[in-house]
Scaffold this motif. Structure first.
Motif, PDB file in Angstrom:
ATOM      1  N   MET A  84      37.285  38.248  44.023  1.00 22.01           N
ATOM      2  CA  MET A  84      36.795  38.814  42.764  1.00 22.01           C
ATOM      3  C   MET A  84      37.579  40.068  42.461  1.00 22.01           C
ATOM      4  O   MET A  84      37.644  40.982  43.271  1.00 22.01           O
TER       5      MET A  84
ATOM      6  N   PRO B  19      35.713  36.689  46.465  1.00 20.22           N
ATOM      7  CA  PRO B  19      35.036  36.018  45.361  1.00 20.22           C
ATOM      8  C   PRO B  19      33.528  36.187  45.483  1.00 20.22           C
ATOM      9  O   PRO B  19      32.983  36.197  46.574  1.00 20.22           O
ATOM     10  N   LYS B  20      32.883  36.316  44.366  1.00 23.77           N
ATOM     11  CA  LYS B  20      31.430  36.437  44.374  1.00 23.77           C
ATOM     12  C   LYS B  20      30.813  35.056  44.353  1.00 23.77           C
ATOM     13  O   LYS B  20      31.409  34.095  43.891  1.00 23.77           O
ATOM     14  N   SER B  21      29.622  34.956  44.836  1.00 27.29           N
ATOM     15  CA  SER B  21      28.932  33.674  44.761  1.00 27.29           C
ATOM     16  C   SER B  21      27.612  33.846  44.037  1.00 27.29           C
ATOM     17  O   SER B  21      27.018  34.918  44.049  1.00 27.29           O
TER      18      SER B  21
ATOM     19  N   SER C 284      39.683  33.468  41.711  1.00 23.51           N
ATOM     20  CA  SER C 284      38.275  33.802  41.886  1.00 23.51           C
ATOM     21  C   SER C 284      37.507  32.503  42.046  1.00 23.51           C
ATOM     22  O   SER C 284      37.934  31.458  41.538  1.00 23.51           O
ATOM     23  N   GLN C 285      36.410  32.523  42.784  1.00 21.77           N
ATOM     24  CA  GLN C 285      35.645  31.290  42.944  1.00 21.77           C
ATOM     25  C   GLN C 285      34.179  31.583  43.167  1.00 21.77           C
ATOM     26  O   GLN C 285      33.810  32.598  43.741  1.00 21.77           O
ATOM     27  N   LEU C 286      33.354  30.668  42.678  1.00 22.03           N
ATOM     28  CA  LEU C 286      31.922  30.715  42.925  1.00 22.03           C
ATOM     29  C   LEU C 286      31.643  29.777  44.081  1.00 22.03           C
ATOM     30  O   LEU C 286      31.993  28.604  44.024  1.00 22.03           O
ATOM     31  N   GLU C 287      30.986  30.281  45.102  1.00 24.27           N
ATOM     32  CA  GLU C 287      30.708  29.469  46.286  1.00 24.27           C
ATOM     33  C   GLU C 287      29.384  28.722  46.129  1.00 24.27           C
ATOM     34  O   GLU C 287      28.530  29.093  45.317  1.00 24.27           O
TER      35      GLU C 287
END
Lengths: 592, 298
Positions: free
Chosen positions: A1, A24-26, B176-179
């Motif tokens: 992120m 990275p955000k989740s 960027s990634q959403l887990e």
């Protein structure tokens, strides 16, 4: 992120360092539902029993039948249900309107369809999207009718002062608000269901399950296209949903949901109940069955249908396992056009035609005597029987005299009337018990001739013993089974298997595990997939053998001679899917 | 003071409210195909595999030899240069779509029309026969030159291992990634407040959104938007595809296409599939349902 700095670089470095890392955000979504394991499908109960247990249902059913005999065929709200004289007049005017009646009978046969007035009320401003038209000046009433056959709603706006219908609209796949009659009926069906009673009457319930309120939630039956609703029993922390099918008058199933504030509301429906229950009970675990001297394990696989394994009769193993690897469907007028359909689990699988429920057992009755039982597993594509969708059924028959049959059928409807179905069936026989070596012999017209190497044969080129046997598979003790292919003799309307048979030496890597589609959809010859396991041919002598059986059934959609076919007809005013299955599969007869 | 004020508040950019993929260009190679300018990209795959160009009026079609190299395909998105990004998606069988090759993005070159592997997405676990899906949804954002891709690779019945990625198109890198997010359709819209990515859950009919910052990266501002199942006459299907447009009266509209999804193969001929329409409400920054209609086209 990463954060866009937009500020001085030196500050940006500090800013990132001060505000956390650069990972990275989740976003956590409520994907795991702690109540998913509570879904349960209701046990099948005959309609007569529902009617005897629930007087409201019996009364409602009588009114439905009377409405189907009436003209127009509409179950209307009676004076008790609709005491307002103007409302009654609005209803009468609507059911006298030709456009309102347009879909109340079958277009071709003019059979009465099941229609039911749900609501008659004064029209509201919200009904018009800002443009009330003539209703701006008149006292308009809104009359809503539900069409159980088409799963559609018809709405009329009626000016009772002028005694005329101002407009009629129709919305497919739309269910109106229920009439008070059906609201009460839904609650009665849910309350009378043994599955619900068992929960509500459980004296050992947790403290937070002692008191509850009832409510009615929206639900749906996406697969049957019936009118469904969910009476719910709301406890302190959770709620029990009972999905009721008002078209069929029965409970579909039950499930608990969380009342907590975390995440969006869970909506319980027919589809979610069927998927969750089938997956949990029949895909994620192996079950066992014991009946009439037969014992077996069974599981619905990811892409090989229902697999039976470790099948024994009177303690002796006769089948290591049996399953359908694929259904090949080809169309003769379109070269190379067709499908290789895998059948299996409704969730997390490689199947395209799926199980809605687990296998059922049913008795086999001949001349009034119960001679055995069958294990039956149904697989469907959800839009079946609309064109280019398929339904397949596996049926394993076990007889008290030691015979067994591995059968399967297509139930239509496919993409046309030029289709040929070829299921690829793998049968790992244990002719003389578990792990035995087998001897395969073919009837040559006069005697049994042993096969010394792997090979295939087309049934149409084969010879049959007087009893109709094509092969004999025996162990060293001479015990085993004759193989009797289908030639239309099994009383199931089968028209003959015209099967390719292949005998291969057992190898675990050759189809024993769940296997994705094998072979082309559209080959017309022996190249259906199993040929890969017999080419080059290896010796069969003293080998554990596997029988591959690929029947061929040509479909027929012509009225009067339908085969591998399905069509939607009217029955009691609702959709009834009539099927003309094409059964195939060999009988295995013990060698005496 | 500046430092403290910035903490926890990412730069959300200043994007012009409206459609975020309006810059998408038609590929230059189309002019060389002899199909004319009025063509559609067709992924119905009835009687063929992969993509093809289709003249809706005449029914004439054209396919580059490489366009079936990925097997059956699902989502696709065009960028500002006319390149087309394509997701392989198993349909009726795994024979043409081996699980190991599903967590990919292919690209059709705008100039040559040639399709080639563009990016292999990094997954928690590879697709398998019990979950043969990888890349599912694709959406191009003009403002940040980003391609958003959802993936279901490695997800299990009781563990969501899917991801949504932002890929920088210029560098071909995941930024960027959403887990732990199992999503199918994805779509970006520039709201009055800021840019949001909308995505449809693969496990329910719920649609969520997450705010994107100035670079297009994901922030922690995620919210539930609506569920198809709770709309009037809705369905328990998943949101498969998002698209946005501006009507002549200036109203922004979001269209959502549905699919019945259960982490199993998708092939079926469903004549009742619908498309759900929503109107943007600038005051609230959300979407108001305006109706469901039979689905048309891809």
């Amino acid at each position: 992120m990463k954060f866009h700095s937009g500020i001085i670089l030196c500050l940006a470095f500090l800013w990132l360092g001060g505000c956390g890392d650069d990972k990275p955000k989740s976003v956590t979504l409520p994907v795991i539902d702690k109540f998913a394991d509570t879904s349960a499908l209701a046990k099948a109960v005959p309609g007569e029993q529902w009617h005897s247990d629930i007087p409201q249902l019996a009364d409602y059913w009588q009114r439905v039948q009377a409405a189907l005999q009436a003209n127009p065929p509409i179950l209307m709200l009676n004076a008790q249900e609709l005491p307002d004289a103007k409302a009654q007049l609005a209803q009468q005017l609507a059911v006298a309107n030709a456009k309102f009646l347009q879909f109340t009978r079958d277009e071709k046969t003019h059979e009465a369809l099941r229609n039911e007035i749900m609501t008659v009320r004064k029209a509201l401003p919200a009904d018009f999207n800002g443009n009330a038209g003539p209703c701006a000046q008149a006292e308009c009433w809104r009359v809503e009718m539900y069409d159980h056959f088409h799963n559609a709603s018809t709405i009329a706006f009626v000016d009772v002062g002028q005694q005329q219908v101002l407009g009629v609209s129709r919305q497919n796949y739309t269910q109106p608000d229920l009439s008070p009659r059906l609201v009460a009926l839904a609650s009665a069906i849910a309350g009378a269901a043994p599955e619900v009673q068992a929960i509500l009457q459980d004296r050992n319930r947790q403290p937070d399950k002692k008191d509850f309120k009832t409510a009615l939630q929206d639900s749906m039956c996406e697969r049957s296209h019936h009118l469904c609703v969910a009476p719910t029993y709301v406890f302190e922390n959770d709620a029990l949903w009972a999905i009721v099918d008002l078209t069929a008058g029965k409970l579909v199933g039950t499930r608990w949901t969380d009342l907590g504030a975390s995440g969006p509301k869970t909506v319980v429906t027919e589809r979610s109940l069927e998927n969750e229950t089938t997956f949990r009970n029949f895909c994620e675990k192996v079950n066992s069955l014991s009946q009439d001297g037969w014992n077996m394990e069974y599981v619905i696989t990811g892409s090989d249908g229902l697999q039976l394994s470790k099948v024994t009769f009177n303690g002796k193993q006769v089948l290591k396992n049996a399953k359908v690897m694929d259904w090949h469907v080809s169309y003769s007028t379109r070269e190379g056009f067709g499908y290789s359909d895998a059948i299996g689990c409704p969730l997390f699988s490689s199947a395209v035609v799926i199980a809605y429920n687990g296998p059922k057992t049913e008795p086999i009755v001949k001349d009034g005597q119960e001679v055995g039982f069958a294990v039956v597993q149904d697989f469907r594509q959800p839009p079946w029987p609309t064109p280019c969708n398929y339904r397949y059924v596996q049926r394993f028959e076990f007889y008290k005299d030691g015979r067994f049959r591995v059968a399967q059928a297509d139930f239509g409807r496919g993409c046309g009337t030029d289709g040929t179905y070829r299921p690829v069936v793998r049968i790992d026989l244990d002719a003389a018990g578990a792990g035995s070596t087998d001897t395969v012999a073919e009837w040559n017209g006069a005697d049994w001739t042993a096969w010394d190497k792997e090979q295939w044969r087309l049934q149409d080129d084969a010879k049959f013993s007087g009893e109709g046997y094509q092969y004999r598979v025996t162990g060293k003790d001479g015990k085993g089974f004759y193989v009797e292919p289908g030639r239309g003799q099994f009383g199931d309307a089968g028209r003959g298997d015209h099967a390719f048979t292949y005998f291969s030496a057992y190898k675990p890597e050759e189809g024993e595990q769940d296997t994705v589609t094998m072979g082309s959809c559209c080959n017309k010859d022996y190249q259906q997939g199993p040929e890969h396991f017999i080419e080059p041919a290896e010796p069969l002598k003293d080998k554990d053998v596997v029988l591959w059986y690929v029947p061929q059934m040509k479909n027929d959609g012509n009225p009067g001679s339908e085969y591998c076919w399905a069509d939607t007809r009217v029955k009691n005013g609702v959709q009834n899917i009539e099927v003309w299955p094409c059964w195939s599969g060999p009988m295995f007869v013990p060698v005496k | 003071m500046v430092l403290l004020a910035g903490c926890g508040k990412p730069d959300m950019g200043n994007f012009k409210p409206g459609v975020a993929d309006a810059c998408r260009a038609m590929p230059a190679f189309i002019s060389k195909t002899g199909m004319g300018a009025q063509v559609a990209i067709d992924t119905q795959q009835q009687g063929y595999m992969g993509l093809r160009l289709l003249q809706p009026q005449s029914g004439k079609s054209w396919q580059h030899p490489s366009w079936d190299d990925a097997g059956h395909v699902g989502a696709f998105a065009r960028d500002r240069d006319g390149n087309i990004y394509v997701a392989p998606t198993p349909d009726v069988s795994l024979a043409e779509n081996p699980p190991a090759l599903q967590n990919r993005i292919y690209r059709i070159d705008a100039q040559t029309g040639e399709m080639a592997l563009w990016l292999e997405l990094p997954a928690v676990a590879p697709p398998s026969p019990s979950n043969p899906f990888g890349t599912m949804g694709l959406f191009y954002d003009c403002d940040t030159n980003s391609l958003y891709a959802s993936s279901l690779a490695g997800s299990e019945p009781k563990q969501a291992n899917g991801r949504i990625y932002r890929v920088d198109v210029a560098t071909q890198k995941v930024m960027s990634q959403l887990e732990n997010t199992d999503a199918i359709g994805v779509g970006v819209f520039n709201g009055v407040e800021h840019k949001r990515l909308y995505f449809g859950s693969a496990r329910s009919s719920d649609v969520y959104s997450v705010a994107l910052d100035a670079a297009g990266d994901f922030t922690a501002d995620a919210r539930h938007e609506f569920a198809l199942a709770t709309l009037p006459d809705g369905n328990t299907t998943s949101a498969r595809k998002f698209s946005f447009k501006q009507e002549r009266d200036g109203q922004y509209v979001m269209q959502v296409k549905e699919v019945e999804f259960g982490f199993r193969l998708l092939a079926e001929n469903n004549p009742h599939r619908r498309m759900y329409r929503f109107a943007y409400q600038p005051g609230q920054g959300d979407w108001q349902f305006s109706g469901a209609f039979p689905e048309v086209g891809e």
